[in-house]
Motif scaffolding. Structure first.
Motif, short mmCIF file in Angstrom:
data_model
loop_
_atom_site.label_atom_id
_atom_site.label_comp_id
_atom_site.label_asym_id
_atom_site.label_seq_id
_atom_site.Cartn_x
_atom_site.Cartn_y
_atom_site.Cartn_z
N LEU A 37 0.83 -1.19 0.00
CA LEU A 37 0.00 0.00 0.00
C LEU A 37 0.87 1.24 0.00
N ALA A 38 0.39 2.30 -0.63
CA ALA A 38 1.18 3.51 -0.79
C ALA A 38 1.18 4.34 0.49
N VAL A 39 2.07 5.34 0.51
CA VAL A 39 2.12 6.29 1.61
C VAL A 39 1.04 7.34 1.40
N SER A 40 0.34 7.67 2.47
CA SER A 40 -0.73 8.66 2.43
C SER A 40 -0.29 9.93 3.15
N VAL A 41 -0.66 11.09 2.58
CA VAL A 41 -0.43 12.38 3.22
C VAL A 41 -1.75 13.14 3.23
N ASP B 244 4.97 5.32 -3.58
CA ASP B 244 5.61 4.39 -2.64
C ASP B 244 6.48 5.10 -1.61
N TRP B 245 6.61 6.41 -1.72
CA TRP B 245 7.23 7.20 -0.66
C TRP B 245 6.69 8.63 -0.72
N ALA B 246 6.78 9.30 0.41
CA ALA B 246 6.42 10.71 0.49
C ALA B 246 7.29 11.36 1.54
N GLY B 247 7.46 12.66 1.42
CA GLY B 247 8.29 13.37 2.37
C GLY B 247 7.86 14.81 2.54
N ILE B 248 8.47 15.45 3.51
CA ILE B 248 8.22 16.86 3.76
C ILE B 248 9.56 17.56 3.96
N VAL B 249 9.71 18.71 3.32
CA VAL B 249 10.88 19.56 3.48
C VAL B 249 10.42 20.85 4.13
N LEU B 250 10.89 21.10 5.34
CA LEU B 250 10.50 22.28 6.12
C LEU B 250 11.67 23.25 6.13
N PHE C 6 11.28 11.59 5.38
CA PHE C 6 10.72 10.76 4.32
C PHE C 6 10.22 9.44 4.90
N LEU C 7 9.07 9.01 4.39
CA LEU C 7 8.45 7.74 4.80
C LEU C 7 8.23 6.90 3.56
N ARG C 8 8.66 5.64 3.62
CA ARG C 8 8.44 4.71 2.51
C ARG C 8 7.31 3.75 2.86
N GLU C 9 6.66 3.23 1.83
CA GLU C 9 5.51 2.36 2.06
C GLU C 9 5.89 1.08 2.78
N SER C 10 7.12 0.62 2.58
CA SER C 10 7.51 -0.71 3.03
C SER C 10 8.33 -0.71 4.31
N GLU C 11 8.58 0.46 4.89
CA GLU C 11 9.52 0.54 6.00
C GLU C 11 8.84 1.04 7.27
N THR C 12 9.37 0.60 8.40
CA THR C 12 8.82 1.00 9.69
C THR C 12 9.73 2.02 10.35
N GLY C 13 9.95 3.12 9.64
CA GLY C 13 10.80 4.16 10.17
C GLY C 13 10.83 5.38 9.28
#
Length: 450
Positions: free
Chosen positions: A20-24, A96-102, A118-125
């Protein structure tokens, strides 16, 4: 595309497929990021992260002051969070990934702070970067950077063990011990009035956060919770130091790792360490580091730690970091990196048995513990094998000093002018002739790379 994450179940690692994809999701005050296992909120004004859950478990707890949050701060006050950060949400075309640049621009001073997650769909971190810049040609030098740190600061009874590494770990002092503590000096307390406290039984009568320090060879450090009550689940939260080349001070630099907070120290002055002098044009991106979460049925502290440590490898996720490099200003992608190898003919006697000499690439012309004098310098190290050979991958192009040191040998081997070029291997072969010290004075022969 299906990917895999690993969870410890009992004493075994088992793989589970996630597709499943990353949701924002954006609200008026927050961005909420989630994949099938991890969810967290980013506060728009501060960029602080809160409400972080993993597999349904709250890992940070409620917000109270700064506690219950994941955030960056600067105790030396050279840089600051403006509380008015601009935000850029980025994601892959496939989701499959999303991120935020502040980005915090203190325009009155000329400083820039850029935090990227950054958060990836397959990773727990979460993958973390920090960029610091100073652009003010008419302003003064800001002095030493001092301490810069990103902190996982929970406010939860979940976490009961502090873990520096596989050798240094202990239960956190209990509430009764803290209630009866006696401060004896800065950051040090006597807990001997509660001799049955688990921390006192295992560790010491005294508590100081610096008992949980380590040097930069540390792979991962964090917090652990064993099963309790009717649950058989163990929990872990870890800063994984998967890339160390943007830090300063080399492998011998020691700093605080965990004290109830898990620290990712980008820079510090602890222990007499040098940190870069901030003058106009300074621009440095630290990272990536990986904040990793795991769980397991009856998993031991060492099992969850070992699970985290497997990611402390510069090769891990390098393709992903190349993919997000356009959004992380200052990150050095694979296209500007080469490799280094060496054969050093070691002294025939003197090296302490059972130890390995260490090779360090760092700022040219200075000791690696002082590499912050060159704020553009990168650093790398690896042990030599028994034949004196060493290989280091993913070295940023540039000119370095090679240092080799060993337990039992007086002085170091040093070689300045080692040039690493992108896409190429640089090889050095030389002989280490130990320094001698007749009459208490050493003779140091300098060498330069040909």
């Amino acid at each position: 595309m299906a990917r895999f994450f690993a969870l410890l179940v009992g004493a075994f690692l088992q793989a589970a497929t996630v597709a499943l994809a990353v949701s924002v999701v954006e609200s008026s005050t927050l961005y909420t990021f989630s994949n099938p296992l991890v969810s967290f909120d980013v506060v728009k004004t501060t960029g602080y992260i809160r409400n972080l859950t993993f597999n349904g478990t709250d890992y940070l707890g409620p917000v109270s002051g700064n506690a219950g949050q994941l955030y960056t701060d600067f105790p030396s006050a050279v840089f600051a969070i403006t509380n008015n950060a601009s935000s850029q949400i980025v994601s892959s075309p496939t989701g499959d990934w999303a991120g935020i640049v502040l980005t915090d621009n203190a325009t009155d001073v000329g400083t820039l702070v850029q935090r990227s997650w950054f958060l990836r769909e397959s990773e727990t971190g979460l993958h973390s970067f920090l960029r610091l810049g100073y652009y003010n040609t008419s302003g003064p030098a800001l002095g030493s950077l001092g301490e810069s740190r990103t902190m996982f600061r929970p406010n939860s009874p979940l976490w009961t063990y502090l873990v520096t590494n596989g050798n240094q770990w202990a239960p956190a002092p209990g509430a009764a011990a803290l209630a009866d503590e006696i401060q004896v000096q800065d950051a040090t307390w006597y807990l001997g009035q509660t001799p049955d406290d688990p921390y006192v039984v295992q560790e010491a009568d005294y508590w100081t956060k610096y008992q949980f320090a380590d040097n930069q060879t540390n792979k991962a450090h964090g917090l652990y919770s064993p099963p309790s009550g009717d649950s058989n689940t163990s929990y872990g939260a870890w800063w994984v130091v998967n890339q160390k080349d943007t830090f300063f001070g080399g492998p011998l630099h020691i700093d605080l790792m965990v004290d109830g907070i898990i620290y990712n120290k980008q820079s510090t002055s602890h222990g007499g360490a040098t940190s870069p002098n901030i003058t106009a044009g300074f621009d440095r991106t630290f990272g990536p580091q990986f904040l990793y979460f795991n769980q397991g049925a009856n998993a031991t502290l060492h099992e969850l730690l070992a699970d985290a440590e497997q990611y402390a490898d510069p090769e891990w996720n390098s393709a992903f970091y190349d993919e997000i490099a356009p959004y992380v200003v200052g990150y050095a992608p694979s296209s500007v990196r080469g490799t280094f190898s060496a054969l050093i003919h070691l002294p025939c006697t003197g090296i302490v048995p059972g130890t390995q000499p260490m090779a360090v690439l760092a700022a040219n012309g200075v000791h690696f513990q002082d590499d912050a004098f060159d704020p553009t310098a990168y650093q790398y190290w690896a042990p030599l094998d028994a034949t004196g050979r060493v290989n280091i991958s993913r070295v940023k192009e540039g000119t370095y000093r090679l240092t080799v040191y060993a337990d039992g040998i007086f002085g170091d081997f040093t070689l300045d002018g080692v040039v690493v070029r992108a896409g190429q291997n640089t090889h050095v072969e030389d002989t280490w002739v130990p320094e001698s010290a007749p009459g208490g004075y050493g003779a140091l022969a300098s060498r330069r790379a040909g």
